[in-house]
Enzyme design. Sequence first.
Site, PDB file in Angstrom:
ATOM      1  CG  PHE A 138     -21.569 -29.682 -62.750  1.00  7.92           C
ATOM      2  CD1 PHE A 138     -21.794 -28.883 -63.796  1.00  7.92           C
ATOM      3  CD2 PHE A 138     -20.694 -30.475 -62.691  1.00  7.92           C
ATOM      4  CE1 PHE A 138     -20.910 -28.707 -64.854  1.00  7.92           C
ATOM      5  CE2 PHE A 138     -19.673 -30.650 -63.659  1.00  7.92           C
ATOM      6  CZ  PHE A 138     -19.696 -29.523 -64.833  1.00  7.92           C
ATOM      7  CG  HIS A 139     -23.664 -29.474 -55.880  1.00 13.08           C
ATOM      8  ND1 HIS A 139     -22.919 -30.824 -56.162  1.00 13.08           N
ATOM      9  CD2 HIS A 139     -23.011 -28.845 -54.685  1.00 13.08           C
ATOM     10  CE1 HIS A 139     -21.799 -30.912 -55.231  1.00 13.08           C
ATOM     11  NE2 HIS A 139     -22.224 -29.869 -54.459  1.00 13.08           N
ATOM     12  CB  ALA A 140     -25.008 -23.626 -55.231  1.00 14.74           C
TER      13      ALA A 140
END
Length: 140
Positions: free
Chosen positions: A54-56
């Site tokens: 749930f990130h970049a």
Amino acid sequence: MPVEIFPNCALYPLDVLGDERGSLIAIEGGRDVPFEIARVYYIFGTQPDVERGFHAHRDLNQYAVCVTGSCTVMVDNGSERRTIALGRPDEALRLGPMIWHEMRDFSPDCVLMVLADAHYEEADYIRDYDQFVVAAGLGR
Ligand code: TYD
């Protein structure tokens, strides 16, 4: 030949060095991955129904290999998303900069090993999806 998913996201086959004793894969920085490896981390012992990621990353380059077991990785470039099944040790998923990713469906025996081109740096993370989409739309 790599299978491109997005311009900085692709599945790469890894050469297997095998003999009658079994198999071996070597990943050398600057050769098998296009950077010097600064960090290796691995995710294992994942509890049932857990979802991670749930990130970049703004700048980080990573290659993920499911060394044992299986999981899925949803990759999103800000306008399109795809779900990739990982379940073999001879395949690496490149997660370049500005690819939002979510990992799920971990088998109990899953070991997801990740090679990265930089040390851990929280400032490189984008953890808010709406902020990610805006940044991706602006070409970061
Ligand atoms: P996190 O990035 O939230 O994991 P995921 O994205 O896979 O769900 O990381 C979990 C914790 O581990 C968090 O406290 C940061 C820490 N961490 C490090 O210290 N070094 C690392 O290389 C990584 C990937 C995480």
